[in-house]
Design a protein around this motif. Structure first.
Motif, PDB file in Angstrom:
ATOM      1  N   GLY A  10      -3.518  44.488 -19.462  1.00 61.85           N
ATOM      2  CA  GLY A  10      -2.575  43.641 -18.750  1.00 61.85           C
ATOM      3  C   GLY A  10      -1.162  44.186 -18.854  1.00 61.85           C
ATOM      4  N   MET A  11      -0.277  43.625 -18.077  1.00 64.16           N
ATOM      5  CA  MET A  11       1.104  44.105 -18.049  1.00 64.16           C
ATOM      6  C   MET A  11       2.106  43.045 -18.481  1.00 64.16           C
ATOM      7  N   GLY A  12       1.647  41.852 -18.803  1.00 68.16           N
ATOM      8  CA  GLY A  12       2.572  40.805 -19.207  1.00 68.16           C
ATOM      9  C   GLY A  12       2.235  40.310 -20.596  1.00 68.16           C
ATOM     10  N   THR A  13       3.244  39.889 -21.322  1.00 70.82           N
ATOM     11  CA  THR A  13       3.000  39.390 -22.673  1.00 70.82           C
ATOM     12  C   THR A  13       4.178  38.544 -23.131  1.00 70.82           C
ATOM     13  N   VAL A  14       3.865  37.520 -23.880  1.00 65.18           N
ATOM     14  CA  VAL A  14       4.865  36.724 -24.588  1.00 65.18           C
ATOM     15  C   VAL A  14       4.293  36.540 -25.981  1.00 65.18           C
ATOM     16  N   ASN A  15       4.946  37.082 -26.968  1.00 68.76           N
ATOM     17  CA  ASN A  15       4.422  37.057 -28.333  1.00 68.76           C
ATOM     18  C   ASN A  15       5.572  37.168 -29.322  1.00 68.76           C
ATOM     19  N   PRO A  16       5.297  37.106 -30.614  1.00 69.59           N
ATOM     20  CA  PRO A  16       6.372  37.157 -31.610  1.00 69.59           C
ATOM     21  C   PRO A  16       7.183  38.458 -31.621  1.00 69.59           C
ATOM     22  N   LEU A  17       6.677  39.508 -30.987  1.00 69.79           N
ATOM     23  CA  LEU A  17       7.415  40.772 -30.966  1.00 69.79           C
ATOM     24  C   LEU A  17       8.313  40.919 -29.752  1.00 69.79           C
ATOM     25  N   GLY A  18       8.078  40.145 -28.705  1.00 66.29           N
ATOM     26  CA  GLY A  18       8.923  40.251 -27.523  1.00 66.29           C
ATOM     27  C   GLY A  18       8.433  39.371 -26.393  1.00 66.29           C
ATOM     28  N   HIS A  19       9.285  39.227 -25.393  1.00 63.47           N
ATOM     29  CA  HIS A  19       8.966  38.374 -24.248  1.00 63.47           C
ATOM     30  C   HIS A  19       8.579  39.190 -23.031  1.00 63.47           C
ATOM     31  N   SER A  20       8.480  40.488 -23.191  1.00 58.66           N
ATOM     32  CA  SER A  20       8.092  41.362 -22.091  1.00 58.66           C
ATOM     33  C   SER A  20       7.351  42.563 -22.660  1.00 58.66           C
ATOM     34  N   LEU A  21       6.687  43.277 -21.784  1.00 59.70           N
ATOM     35  CA  LEU A  21       5.970  44.467 -22.218  1.00 59.70           C
ATOM     36  C   LEU A  21       6.903  45.508 -22.854  1.00 59.70           C
ATOM     37  N   PRO A  22       8.050  45.828 -22.228  1.00 59.14           N
ATOM     38  CA  PRO A  22       8.944  46.810 -22.856  1.00 59.14           C
ATOM     39  C   PRO A  22       9.459  46.374 -24.232  1.00 59.14           C
ATOM     40  N   GLN A  23       9.843  45.103 -24.374  1.00 59.99           N
ATOM     41  CA  GLN A  23      10.323  44.605 -25.675  1.00 59.99           C
ATOM     42  C   GLN A  23       9.220  44.694 -26.725  1.00 59.99           C
ATOM     43  N   THR A  24       8.031  44.264 -26.353  1.00 60.62           N
ATOM     44  CA  THR A  24       6.912  44.278 -27.294  1.00 60.62           C
ATOM     45  C   THR A  24       6.566  45.692 -27.705  1.00 60.62           C
ATOM     46  N   TRP A  25       6.465  46.593 -26.738  1.00 62.96           N
ATOM     47  CA  TRP A  25       6.084  47.967 -27.051  1.00 62.96           C
ATOM     48  C   TRP A  25       7.129  48.637 -27.942  1.00 62.96           C
ATOM     49  N   GLN A  26       8.420  48.380 -27.685  1.00 61.58           N
ATOM     50  CA  GLN A  26       9.475  48.953 -28.531  1.00 61.58           C
ATOM     51  C   GLN A  26       9.366  48.415 -29.952  1.00 61.58           C
ATOM     52  N   ALA A  27       9.089  47.123 -30.099  1.00 69.15           N
ATOM     53  CA  ALA A  27       8.949  46.535 -31.430  1.00 69.15           C
ATOM     54  C   ALA A  27       7.756  47.137 -32.164  1.00 69.15           C
ATOM     55  N   VAL A  28       6.652  47.373 -31.454  1.00 72.22           N
ATOM     56  CA  VAL A  28       5.481  48.011 -32.068  1.00 72.22           C
ATOM     57  C   VAL A  28       5.847  49.416 -32.529  1.00 72.22           C
ATOM     58  N   ARG A  29       6.524  50.157 -31.679  1.00 71.53           N
ATOM     59  CA  ARG A  29       6.921  51.527 -32.028  1.00 71.53           C
ATOM     60  C   ARG A  29       7.890  51.553 -33.204  1.00 71.53           C
ATOM     61  N   ASP A  30       8.747  50.522 -33.305  1.00 76.13           N
ATOM     62  CA  ASP A  30       9.718  50.451 -34.392  1.00 76.13           C
ATOM     63  C   ASP A  30       9.123  49.874 -35.676  1.00 76.13           C
ATOM     64  N   GLY A  31       7.873  49.425 -35.628  1.00 75.94           N
ATOM     65  CA  GLY A  31       7.231  48.862 -36.816  1.00 75.94           C
ATOM     66  C   GLY A  31       7.705  47.468 -37.172  1.00 75.94           C
ATOM     67  N   VAL A  32       8.169  46.706 -36.186  1.00 73.51           N
ATOM     68  CA  VAL A  32       8.656  45.348 -36.419  1.00 73.51           C
ATOM     69  C   VAL A  32       7.482  44.433 -36.746  1.00 73.51           C
ATOM     70  N   CYS A  33       7.683  43.535 -37.678  1.00 77.01           N
ATOM     71  CA  CYS A  33       6.673  42.536 -38.037  1.00 77.01           C
ATOM     72  C   CYS A  33       7.034  41.228 -37.353  1.00 77.01           C
ATOM     73  N   GLY A  34       6.074  40.598 -36.682  1.00 72.26           N
ATOM     74  CA  GLY A  34       6.318  39.353 -35.984  1.00 72.26           C
ATOM     75  C   GLY A  34       6.182  38.121 -36.861  1.00 72.26           C
ATOM     76  N   ILE A  35       5.838  38.305 -38.112  1.00 70.20           N
ATOM     77  CA  ILE A  35       5.649  37.181 -39.027  1.00 70.20           C
ATOM     78  C   ILE A  35       6.958  36.920 -39.776  1.00 70.20           C
TER      79      ILE A  35
END
Length: 67
Positions: A10-35
């Protein structure tokens, strides 16, 4: 440590790491924890004080209000 593969569909996401695909993917790459500590209610007296909350999400920015 065993390496795992992750499949993101999918191309859309709203989760603890971000409100968009680019925000989420950047947070994953940066090792951000959503907890983080719970902020939506007082967790005193609960066994758990951490959660993966979606912070700052305003549904009206993405979806129209029901009539």
């Amino acid at each position: 440590m065993e390496k795992r593969r992750v499949l993101i569909t999918g191309m859309g996401t709203v989760n603890p790491l971000g409100h968009s695909l680019p925000q989420t993917w950047q947070a994953v790459r940066d090792g951000v924890c959503g907890i983080a500590p719970i902020t939506q209610f007082d967790p005193a007296g609960q066994k758990v004080s951490l959660a993966a909350e979606v912070k700052g999400f305003v549904p009206e920015n993405y979806l129209g209000k029901p009539e």
